[in-house]
Scaffold this motif. Structure first.
Motif, PDB file in Angstrom:
ATOM      1  N   ALA A 634       7.991  -4.524  -3.325  1.00  0.00           N
ATOM      2  CA  ALA A 634       7.998  -3.570  -2.213  1.00  0.00           C
ATOM      3  C   ALA A 634       7.083  -2.396  -2.508  1.00  0.00           C
ATOM      4  CB  ALA A 634       9.422  -3.093  -1.957  1.00  0.00           C
ATOM      5  N   ASN A 635       7.140  -1.898  -3.731  1.00  0.00           N
ATOM      6  CA  ASN A 635       6.338  -0.734  -4.107  1.00  0.00           C
ATOM      7  C   ASN A 635       4.854  -1.056  -4.102  1.00  0.00           C
ATOM      8  OD1 ASN A 635       6.249   2.054  -5.083  1.00  0.00           O
ATOM      9  ND2 ASN A 635       5.525   1.162  -7.000  1.00  0.00           N
ATOM     10  N   ASN A 636       4.492  -2.266  -4.571  1.00  0.00           N
ATOM     11  CA  ASN A 636       3.079  -2.662  -4.575  1.00  0.00           C
ATOM     12  C   ASN A 636       2.527  -2.779  -3.154  1.00  0.00           C
ATOM     13  OD1 ASN A 636       2.982  -2.778  -7.359  1.00  0.00           O
ATOM     14  ND2 ASN A 636       3.450  -4.966  -7.454  1.00  0.00           N
ATOM     15  N   ILE A 637       3.307  -3.400  -2.247  1.00  0.00           N
ATOM     16  CA  ILE A 637       2.868  -3.535  -0.851  1.00  0.00           C
ATOM     17  C   ILE A 637       2.703  -2.158  -0.226  1.00  0.00           C
ATOM     18  CG2 ILE A 637       3.561  -4.343   1.444  1.00  0.00           C
ATOM     19  CD1 ILE A 637       4.991  -6.688   0.030  1.00  0.00           C
ATOM     20  N   LEU A 638       3.666  -1.269  -0.495  1.00  0.00           N
ATOM     21  CA  LEU A 638       3.607   0.084   0.062  1.00  0.00           C
ATOM     22  C   LEU A 638       2.398   0.850  -0.470  1.00  0.00           C
ATOM     23  CD1 LEU A 638       7.319   1.268   0.028  1.00  0.00           C
ATOM     24  CD2 LEU A 638       5.806   1.246   2.002  1.00  0.00           C
ATOM     25  N   THR A 639       2.175   0.760  -1.760  1.00  0.00           N
ATOM     26  CA  THR A 639       1.063   1.497  -2.370  1.00  0.00           C
ATOM     27  C   THR A 639      -0.266   1.078  -1.757  1.00  0.00           C
ATOM     28  OG1 THR A 639       2.294   1.698  -4.451  1.00  0.00           O
ATOM     29  CG2 THR A 639      -0.086   2.034  -4.553  1.00  0.00           C
ATOM     30  N   GLN A 640      -0.447  -0.243  -1.596  1.00  0.00           N
ATOM     31  CA  GLN A 640      -1.693  -0.740  -1.008  1.00  0.00           C
ATOM     32  C   GLN A 640      -1.833  -0.314   0.445  1.00  0.00           C
ATOM     33  OE1 GLN A 640      -1.575  -4.980  -1.643  1.00  0.00           O
ATOM     34  NE2 GLN A 640      -1.568  -4.797  -3.878  1.00  0.00           N
ATOM     35  N   ALA A 641      -0.716  -0.399   1.191  1.00  0.00           N
ATOM     36  CA  ALA A 641      -0.759  -0.033   2.608  1.00  0.00           C
ATOM     37  C   ALA A 641      -1.010   1.457   2.782  1.00  0.00           C
ATOM     38  CB  ALA A 641       0.548  -0.438   3.288  1.00  0.00           C
ATOM     39  N   GLU A 642      -0.359   2.293   1.956  1.00  0.00           N
ATOM     40  CA  GLU A 642      -0.534   3.741   2.069  1.00  0.00           C
ATOM     41  C   GLU A 642      -1.942   4.157   1.694  1.00  0.00           C
ATOM     42  OE1 GLU A 642       4.095   5.168   1.289  1.00  0.00           O
ATOM     43  OE2 GLU A 642       2.704   5.016  -0.399  1.00  0.00           O
ATOM     44  N   GLU A 643      -2.511   3.470   0.721  1.00  0.00           N
ATOM     45  CA  GLU A 643      -3.892   3.774   0.343  1.00  0.00           C
ATOM     46  C   GLU A 643      -4.860   3.357   1.446  1.00  0.00           C
ATOM     47  OE1 GLU A 643      -7.088   2.604  -3.173  1.00  0.00           O
ATOM     48  OE2 GLU A 643      -4.955   2.240  -3.479  1.00  0.00           O
ATOM     49  N   LYS A 644      -4.588   2.214   2.053  1.00  0.00           N
ATOM     50  CA  LYS A 644      -5.458   1.717   3.122  1.00  0.00           C
ATOM     51  C   LYS A 644      -5.332   2.550   4.388  1.00  0.00           C
ATOM     52  CE  LYS A 644      -6.082  -2.345   6.101  1.00  0.00           C
ATOM     53  NZ  LYS A 644      -5.569  -3.703   6.417  1.00  0.00           N
ATOM     54  N   ASP A 645      -4.095   2.906   4.751  1.00  0.00           N
ATOM     55  CA  ASP A 645      -3.856   3.586   6.027  1.00  0.00           C
ATOM     56  C   ASP A 645      -3.948   5.100   5.922  1.00  0.00           C
ATOM     57  OD1 ASP A 645      -3.381   1.020   6.860  1.00  0.00           O
ATOM     58  OD2 ASP A 645      -1.201   1.225   6.943  1.00  0.00           O
ATOM     59  N   GLY A 646      -3.898   5.631   4.689  1.00  0.00           N
ATOM     60  CA  GLY A 646      -3.977   7.076   4.520  1.00  0.00           C
ATOM     61  C   GLY A 646      -2.728   7.809   4.969  1.00  0.00           C
ATOM     62  N   VAL A 647      -1.580   7.137   4.993  1.00  0.00           N
ATOM     63  CA  VAL A 647      -0.315   7.770   5.375  1.00  0.00           C
ATOM     64  C   VAL A 647       0.760   7.358   4.369  1.00  0.00           C
ATOM     65  CG1 VAL A 647      -0.882   7.789   7.835  1.00  0.00           C
ATOM     66  CG2 VAL A 647       0.341   5.828   6.858  1.00  0.00           C
ATOM     67  N   GLU A 648       1.880   8.073   4.419  1.00  0.00           N
ATOM     68  CA  GLU A 648       3.006   7.745   3.554  1.00  0.00           C
ATOM     69  C   GLU A 648       4.114   7.144   4.406  1.00  0.00           C
ATOM     70  OE1 GLU A 648       6.373  10.092   0.956  1.00  0.00           O
ATOM     71  OE2 GLU A 648       4.306  10.859   0.912  1.00  0.00           O
ATOM     72  N   TYR A 649       4.551   5.966   4.040  1.00  0.00           N
ATOM     73  CA  TYR A 649       5.594   5.274   4.805  1.00  0.00           C
ATOM     74  C   TYR A 649       6.972   5.656   4.245  1.00  0.00           C
ATOM     75  CZ  TYR A 649       1.941   2.627   7.092  1.00  0.00           C
ATOM     76  OH  TYR A 649       0.842   2.287   7.848  1.00  0.00           O
ATOM     77  N   SER A 650       7.368   6.860   4.577  1.00  0.00           N
ATOM     78  CA  SER A 650       8.652   7.360   4.099  1.00  0.00           C
ATOM     79  C   SER A 650       9.524   7.830   5.254  1.00  0.00           C
ATOM     80  CB  SER A 650       8.431   8.524   3.118  1.00  0.00           C
ATOM     81  OG  SER A 650       7.692   9.560   3.746  1.00  0.00           O
ATOM     82  N   TYR A 651       9.183   7.374   6.482  1.00  0.00           N
ATOM     83  CA  TYR A 651       9.969   7.751   7.658  1.00  0.00           C
ATOM     84  C   TYR A 651      11.017   6.668   7.908  1.00  0.00           C
ATOM     85  CZ  TYR A 651       5.842  10.656   8.061  1.00  0.00           C
ATOM     86  OH  TYR A 651       4.824  11.529   7.787  1.00  0.00           O
ATOM     87  N   GLY A 652      12.096   7.052   8.548  1.00  0.00           N
ATOM     88  CA  GLY A 652      13.181   6.113   8.766  1.00  0.00           C
ATOM     89  C   GLY A 652      12.786   4.951   9.657  1.00  0.00           C
ATOM     90  N   PRO A 653      13.005   3.717   9.206  1.00  0.00           N
ATOM     91  CA  PRO A 653      12.742   2.552  10.058  1.00  0.00           C
ATOM     92  C   PRO A 653      13.807   2.471  11.156  1.00  0.00           C
ATOM     93  CG  PRO A 653      13.776   1.857   8.021  1.00  0.00           C
ATOM     94  CD  PRO A 653      13.540   3.326   7.882  1.00  0.00           C
TER      95      PRO A 653
END
Length: 742
Positions: A634-653
């Motif tokens: 989960a952390n690896n997918i998030l790290t790659q996505a956050e780096e690519k998208d330039g945002v932090e995915y820490s908002y409530g789903p």
């Protein structure tokens, strides 16, 4: 096959060197034999005060013939290159073989090394071992060049087979190897011939020599305990002394003697220490009274009067020694009765602890102040703890401890009781040095714990303040031992203590002690020291009074404080390193501790260990191991996505965007885990928190098997990434799982 027997006979070898020397002889000889091609079945090494012996069984009769193939230069290479190769290989050009290789033709040499007889190899190996023996100290005598621990008199070296024994041809500095050995110096001084190891051991005993040091130790202990038991007494066990005494005699004769009545009133520790250190006597105790009433000495010979003369001489010397001890004891007690222990403690003003850290008296003042602060945390009375700390080092100025430094603390308790002080204070005087080693008992009495912690923390902060930290394997002030002592005291007594607060305060106390009065900042530093007690750390204390300081005063305070925050952080890291070593034996991995160190409260050793143990326990389960893999994914997918998208995915789903059952199940599992983890963390119930986190594992696994996180629909994709962000947040609230190694 042959058996090899070696004996190196000399003047007396110090007892402390014998065990290591026998091991060195074994390794030097057997390693040399194997390197020369002689294998063997088994080997045994032995030592007495006058001889080192080695028995090697099942030795090959000769080394095998070997053929070595060596690649040389290419054909057509310069003549000098070829000549050098021929010299190194020890062959002529006619002996070379030419082979085709990818880059052309190359010379090859086959070097045949014929086997050699065992006797020839043994002679070379033994001579090298003797001439290069690693004695801690050695001497040269006569006109020869050989160095040995004491003058070497003879060498026995034989190879035994079924058809007889062969003396190895060897001579070193005029000492020619033979097949003869010497018996006991006094009881059987003549030589005798031997034909093998069994014959050697038998004839040694016939000539009053026990070869095996363990046999001598067992014989001493058996005879001593039997003699004591016959009189209703018991021998005080001392394995170190037993090993030493076994190294002083070749034919142990155990004798029990009396201690004069005048000395029986001395503390048993005084009697035991005096007899052990000066006479190498074992103490014999009356189990009914706890008094040391007799002694055991070990003679190196049998006598016609059954040791009566030896005992009489020993008792005379012992009486002189104990007369001194009695004088010290009575004189110290007179001082305590007249002036109290405070007089002893005051005398330490003239004793330097360290030239950069002041006197013992100044150190005692710091320890007492710190013990008063620690006392409420460990359940001790603050004033009693401060009093115990003030008097804990007093016996260092006593005559008894001056004569017998190993009695420090022990005598302090006796003097404290003589002064009419409480058991709690007296016990603290004795036990505050503990634990000294990893196997020592840890004090549990509250006053002792307070003083012991204060003592060790002052030692550590003092040497950190003057930048005298351990380096590599060097630790002259035993700071690693002090840090381990703090850790064991905290854990054994389940003490919740924030090291930052006390480390900062004590570092600042050291700086105040050396600050220049003319700076005009001593009062401000002391005010900060008081604030530390309330706020816990140096920075908070400085902030608390910052409104009262000018910029110049702030700068002066920071300068005088000598970088307390940085030093404090470095010392805390040292504690954490010691903790890793300590917990390794418990099976807690370094990366587990690292995962807990970054969490709040990492200066609370007890809290930190509680968290680490719970995390290790979880990782030892299948659910825990698999959850870590799910978290990392989960952390690896998030790290790659956050780096690519330039945002932090820490908002409530949002559950309404979940499309499949596994996705919805993960929402439910996270809700359940979070509901359990949050109160568990607040209650510091890390086991429950880790268990709740591990329970997420099936839902996390099912989610990754069924769901594509990077869906084509951007809304669904962001929602799923935020869902992974929630996994990350929940896990990181318990420990930093990114630091766990795969």
């Amino acid at each position: 096959m042959a058996d090899l027997l070696i004996e190196l006979f000399s003047e007396e070898i110090p007892a402390r060197m014998q065990k290591r020397a026998s091991e060195d002889l074994k390794s030097l000889v057997t390693n040399g034999l194997v390197e020369a091609g002689l294998t063997y079945a088994s080997a045994g090494a032995f030592a007495t005060p006058r001889r080192l012996a080695l028995s090697v069984e099942g030795l090959l009769d000769a080394s095998p013939t070997t053929v070595e193939e060596r690649k040389g230069p290419r054909v057509g290479a310069p003549e000098k290159a070829l000549e050098g190769f021929l010299r190194g290989a020890g062959v002529s050009k006619d002996d070379l073989e030419i082979r085709d290789e990818k880059k052309g033709q190359v010379y090859f040499a086959k070097i045949t090394k014929p086997g050699r007889p065992a006797a020839e190899i043994v002679a070379e190996v033994l001579e090298h071992a003797i001439r290069n023996f690693p004695w801690p100290k050695s001497m040269r005598w006569g006109s020869g060049s050989l160095k040995w621990v004491r003058p070497l008199h003879s060498i026995l070296c034989i190879l035994s087979k079924e058809d007889g024994a062969e003396v190895v041809d060897l001579e070193i500095d005029g000492i020619k190897a033979g097949n003869t050995a010497f018996g006991h110096r006094f009881m059987a001084p003549k030589t005798f011939t031997v034909s093998g190891f069994d014959d050697y051991v038998t004839k040694l005993k016939q000539n009053f020599v026990m070869l095996d040091p363990q046999e001598r130790a067992d014989h001493i202990w058996h005879d001593a305990t039997n003699q004591a038991f016959a009189q209703g007494l018991e021998v005080v066990e001392d394995k170190g002394l037993l090993a030493e005494v076994a190294g002083l005699v070749e034919w142990p004769v155990v004798l029990m003697g009396d201690i004069e009545e005048d000395f029986l009133g001395l503390p048993p520790e005084v009697l035991q220490t005096s007899m052990k250190e000066h006479q190498k006597f074992f103490s014999v105790r009356n189990p009914a009274t706890g008094r040391i009433e007799k002694f055991v000495t070990v003679a190196n010979r049998e006598t016609k009067d059954n040791g009566a003369t030896i005992l009489a001489g020993n008792q005379k010397v012992l009486a002189a020694r104990l007369s001194d001890a009695k004088f010290f004891w009575e004189n110290d007690n007179r001082t305590v009765a007249r002036d109290g222990m405070e007089a002893m403690s005051a005398a330490l003003a003239n004793v330097t602890f360290h030239n950069k850290l002041g006197s013992q008296a100044a150190r005692i003042t710091r320890i007492a102040s710190l013990a008063r602060e620690i006392a409420p945390i460990v359940g001790a009375d603050a004033e009693e703890a401060a009093l115990a700390a003030t008097l804990a080092k007093a016996d260092l100025s006593s005559e008894m401890v001056y004569e017998f430094p190993e009695l420090q603390g022990i005598m302090g308790r006796y003097y404290a009781k003589s002064a009419g002080l409480s058991d709690a204070v007296a016990d603290a005087c004795r036990d505050h040095y503990s634990p000294l080693g990893p196997s020592d008992d840890v004090p549990t009495e509250p006053v002792t714990v307070a003083v012991a912690l204060a003592d060790k923390l002052d030692t550590l902060t003092g040497f950190w303040a003057i930048d005298e930290k351990p380096t590599g394997s060097k630790d002259p002030f035993a700071l690693r031992r002090a840090a381990l002592g703090v850790i064991r005291l905290l854990l054994t007594n389940n003490v919740r203590l924030h090291l930052d607060r006390f480390v900062d305060a004590q570092l600042l106390a050291h700086q105040i002690a050396v600050a220049d009065e003319s700076d005009g900042i001593i009062d401000t530093l002391k005010e900060i020291l008081g604030e530390i007690a309330e706020h816990g750390v140096f920075g908070a204390a400085l902030d608390a009074i910052s409104d009262t300081l000018s910029d110049d005063e702030k700068a002066a305070v920071n300068s005088a404080a000598g970088g307390v925050p940085d030093t404090s952080e470095d010392l805390l890291a040292f504690f954490h390193d010691r903790l890793k070593v300590f917990l390794r034996d418990e099976g807690i991995r370094h990366d587990v501790i690292d995962a807990c160190l970054v969490m709040d409260g990492n200066d609370d050793i007890t809290l930190l260990v509680k968290r680490a143990r719970a995390l290790q326990q979880m990782l030892d389960t299948e659910d825990g191991t698999n959850l870590i893999q799910g978290f990392k994914r989960a952390n690896n997918i998030l790290t790659q996505a956050e780096e690519k998208d330039g945002v932090e995915y820490s908002y409530g789903p949002d559950l309404k965007f979940a499309e499949v059952a596994e996705e919805k199940a993960l929402f439910a599992a996270l809700d359940t885990a979070e509901a359990a983890i949050k109160p568990a963390m607040e209650a510091e119930d890390f086991t429950a928190a880790m268990s709740a986190m591990a329970d997420m594992r099936p839902a996390v696994d099912a989610f990754f098997e069924a769901v594509q996180v990077n869906a084509d629909n951007d809304v669904v994709r962001r929602n799923r990434l935020n869902l992974l962000g929630r996994i990350r947040d929940i896990c990181l609230s318990v420990a930093d799982l990114t630091r766990i190694e795969s």
